[in-house]
Design a protein around this motif. Sequence first.
Motif, short mmCIF file in Angstrom:
data_model
loop_
_atom_site.label_atom_id
_atom_site.label_comp_id
_atom_site.label_asym_id
_atom_site.label_seq_id
_atom_site.Cartn_x
_atom_site.Cartn_y
_atom_site.Cartn_z
N GLU A 522 66.68 51.09 31.18
CA GLU A 522 67.23 50.73 32.59
C GLU A 522 67.88 52.44 32.27
OE1 GLU A 522 70.15 48.18 33.61
OE2 GLU A 522 68.22 46.18 33.18
N GLU A 523 68.99 53.05 31.28
CA GLU A 523 69.02 54.16 31.87
C GLU A 523 68.06 55.46 31.57
OE1 GLU A 523 72.43 54.78 32.12
OE2 GLU A 523 72.77 52.54 31.78
N ALA A 524 67.50 55.46 32.53
CA ALA A 524 66.86 56.53 32.23
C ALA A 524 66.43 57.86 33.33
CB ALA A 524 64.63 55.50 33.10
N SER A 525 67.08 58.16 33.92
CA SER A 525 67.30 59.49 34.43
C SER A 525 67.65 60.35 33.67
CB SER A 525 68.33 59.30 36.16
OG SER A 525 70.25 59.35 35.23
N ILE A 526 67.39 61.80 34.18
CA ILE A 526 67.94 62.97 33.02
C ILE A 526 69.83 62.94 33.13
CG2 ILE A 526 67.96 65.24 32.59
CD1 ILE A 526 65.15 65.34 34.20
N ALA A 527 70.18 62.50 34.05
CA ALA A 527 71.56 62.76 33.98
C ALA A 527 72.58 61.38 33.19
CB ALA A 527 72.36 62.37 35.44
N ALA A 528 71.37 60.43 32.76
CA ALA A 528 72.17 58.97 32.01
C ALA A 528 71.86 59.37 30.70
CB ALA A 528 70.94 58.08 33.04
N SER A 529 71.42 60.59 30.17
CA SER A 529 70.73 60.76 28.65
C SER A 529 72.87 61.04 28.09
CB SER A 529 70.09 62.06 28.59
OG SER A 529 70.79 62.96 29.60
N VAL A 530 73.16 61.19 28.56
CA VAL A 530 74.94 61.36 27.89
C VAL A 530 74.96 59.72 27.95
CG1 VAL A 530 75.89 61.09 29.83
CG2 VAL A 530 76.58 62.27 28.82
N VAL A 531 74.62 58.84 28.81
CA VAL A 531 75.55 57.51 27.94
C VAL A 531 74.07 57.62 27.17
CG1 VAL A 531 75.55 55.20 28.90
CG2 VAL A 531 75.84 57.06 30.47
N LYS A 532 72.98 57.84 27.28
CA LYS A 532 72.29 56.49 25.76
C LYS A 532 72.60 57.73 24.19
CE LYS A 532 68.80 56.46 28.25
NZ LYS A 532 66.76 56.79 28.18
N LEU A 533 73.01 59.27 24.64
CA LEU A 533 73.60 59.79 23.57
C LEU A 533 75.14 58.61 23.13
CD1 LEU A 533 73.04 63.36 24.56
CD2 LEU A 533 71.92 61.82 22.78
N GLN A 534 75.81 57.93 24.06
CA GLN A 534 77.29 57.71 23.65
C GLN A 534 76.53 56.24 22.61
OE1 GLN A 534 79.77 59.56 22.99
NE2 GLN A 534 79.26 61.20 23.65
N CYS A 535 75.99 55.87 23.72
CA CYS A 535 75.51 54.49 22.65
C CYS A 535 74.92 54.29 21.31
CB CYS A 535 74.47 54.31 23.59
SG CYS A 535 74.91 52.80 25.65
N VAL A 536 74.23 56.06 20.88
CA VAL A 536 73.66 55.93 19.74
C VAL A 536 74.87 56.25 18.95
CG1 VAL A 536 72.33 57.56 18.65
CG2 VAL A 536 71.64 56.68 20.87
N VAL A 537 75.74 56.53 19.04
CA VAL A 537 77.36 57.35 18.56
C VAL A 537 78.10 55.96 18.40
CG1 VAL A 537 79.07 58.77 18.52
CG2 VAL A 537 76.95 59.59 18.63
N LEU A 538 78.18 55.29 19.70
CA LEU A 538 78.67 53.71 19.19
C LEU A 538 78.30 52.67 18.05
CD1 LEU A 538 81.22 52.13 20.46
CD2 LEU A 538 79.46 51.12 22.47
N ALA A 539 76.69 53.04 18.03
CA ALA A 539 76.57 51.80 17.38
C ALA A 539 76.98 52.36 15.84
CB ALA A 539 75.03 51.79 17.58
N SER A 540 76.64 53.42 16.15
CA SER A 540 76.69 54.52 14.24
C SER A 540 78.20 54.18 13.79
CB SER A 540 76.25 55.72 14.33
OG SER A 540 75.63 55.91 15.02
N LYS A 541 79.75 54.46 14.52
CA LYS A 541 80.68 54.17 14.49
C LYS A 541 81.07 52.69 13.63
CE LYS A 541 82.45 57.76 17.31
NZ LYS A 541 83.29 58.50 18.33
N LEU A 542 79.93 51.54 14.64
CA LEU A 542 81.38 50.34 14.61
C LEU A 542 80.39 50.38 13.84
CD1 LEU A 542 80.09 48.47 18.01
CD2 LEU A 542 82.69 49.64 17.17
#
Length: 781
Positions: A522-542
Amino acid sequence: MSGQYLTAITENASRLGMRIQETISEHTRDLAIARGSAPYLDGPDDKNIRRHLDSSSDREKLDALKRLVALMSKGRNVSEYFAQVVKNVASSNMEIRKLVYIYLLKYAEQEPDLALLSINTFQRDLSDSNPFIRAMALRVLSGIKVPMIGNIVILAIKKCAADVSPYVRKSAALAIPKCYSLDANHLPALISIITALLRDRSPLSIGSVAVAFEAVCPTRLDLLHQHYRRFCRILIDIDEWGQVDLTNLLLRYARVMLPRPVVDANTLEIDSDVQLLLSSTEPLLQSRNPAVVMAATRVLYHAGPPLYWSKTVRPLLRLVNQSREVERVVLVYLLIMSRTKPELFVPYCARFSIRRDDFGQVKKVKIQLLMNLLTSDTSQVILCELVDCANDVDDTVVSESIIAIGKCAQSLPNCVPQCLSALTEMIKSPHGAVVSNAILVLKTLLQAQISDPSSTTATQNPMAIISRLARNIDDIRHTSARACIVWLVGQYAETGEVLSRLRKVADWAPDVLRKLAKTFREEASIAASVVKLQCVVLASKLLVLSPEDQTLQLLTRYILNLGRYDQNYDVRDRARMMASLLSGICPDLIAPNATEERGGIVFRNEQIRLILFEGKTSAAETKLQRKGKTQNFSTVKHVALFRTGDDHLVIGSLSAVTEKSTLSDSILPDWLEHGVESSLRDSDEDATPAAMTPPSALVLKANAAPVMPVPNTGSWSDARNGTNKGGWTNLDDFYADTTEENLTSESEEGEAVEDEEGAEGGSGSGSEDDSSTEISQESSS
């Protein structure tokens, strides 16, 4: 017969009625003219203007010209009547000529060919007995923008510059910039005229001369040497707008030609000419014109030592409540001054409270001003003001106020608990702008709190605040705020047992990852790409913190697979990089059908943790970090007395108000080390005036005692009685003696005159009788 008489009476009555009606209308028209310009502004447009301008009646011409001026004031273009108006330029009626000049000032530039036809009239009017006509003729002549008449305009300006009327000389000074813009080749002649006008003694024209000087030859400050001290002395007598122009010119002269004031620990060295400028400018702070007060403040701030800055505080505060437009400019002045000397304004902190009806720009300036005045004593008042301002309807003001709360926490450690409590309460706000900005500021404060465990308290545990933010992530829709929360969860997902090397993830961290995995698409907007980037980083950290957890492995694999095929290329690159980075601890992150060989270096768990947790310190750079910390005035070292370095904004510059660099900004030159020779400014007026001799008409008694004003009671009773041994007398006795002597001399002179008349009366009595007899005979005949 009776019918004929009745008809005649009826005709005469009708004629009389018409005559009375015309008389009444004529008188009503005169009354309307006397009342003012309301009938011309409010009434309908006159269709007979052209006919009235060509009329032979001065009243109709005057009425038509008033109608034209009224239409001009309403913004109407009435240049079509130019030919008819020009014909009346030589009218004998003074009112008509004044209105014609006003009309020509407006439209002479649009009709230069027709205006050239009346040049002879303008030249003749330069010798008119009325100074107003002479000044208006010069204004119109200099307003005709035809280069071919430049020499004529030069001659007219030179003639008016030597006029006996100061008003005409003022018009000549204002005509110089017009002539210079018409043809720059006339510069030498114009400089000679300006040199002559600088010697003018009238305060009425000096301000206009300063305007002409700045427009034509601003670098020829050497022309002001002989006149600098005289200009400082007559500054108080010049008109208001002339004071503004002249103070700016004198300030620039002082910065170029005079030595810098030197302030040491115990000494203050100021040149006498600088002191003269400061003492002459100080009375202008009491002016009713805001422009004059601000111009005087500019001189005292940029030419005087800090000792003079305190004198400008109350006059500037007086202008804050004068009008909204003036308030905006004055607050910028106060903001610039408070950056260098904030302790001057700390007692008046309550005067800068933010009102609901203030302009948005005014609110932002007040917030910055309050931050400059932040101390341990004013922190409570300022914090309450900022918290209240965070509920403003303007999102920009909300952002500025919340960022200011974070700066309060950074500047004063004692305010950290109150700032964290206020920001935590703002997260409950229904307004998205308040929540997002509060989270952005909280992230920076929590980083500082966690990096310094000694500053944390039991009531404001940073981990408790992070867990609270993590639980409310579904209600936060602002992309930057969501990204900050995700970064905080990943960065501080470890429990407090880090020192014991126990790799245990907090209970709420995997749940946040689960929510983000559900809303990743659902984070499909261009501005929401920063949230997707942090989701990827959060998954890697956990996954790095707990690589044996099967649930975390499945969630990480799911998010990385979604990121590998995302529309945004940044998200795709980040997901593939994390998959390769984590291949050392979890080789099965790639989908089972991916059988390609993977080469390169395989990192261990400690190396991956170092890359993920010790890399960038922030997910999204906040405004608070970009703008930097606000320095408290108690810790700032005032090394330089005057503004240098990054404090490039000067008082009076347009960029300080508009926050944009403009070409019209007045850049003040730097001071000279020693200045020019003081003898260059010497003049005849600087010589000590000779002792004044008493007027010859005032002659005192030869043996009179010296006069001294004394009271009528007390120890001066002896002086009244004439027993004063010191020879002093009071004013009452002195004037009483003088009055008695005058009366005595007058009586003696009267007796002498009577004796002379009596001596002459014996010989002249017969002639007087004869003459009286002759006059009586003539009257009887």
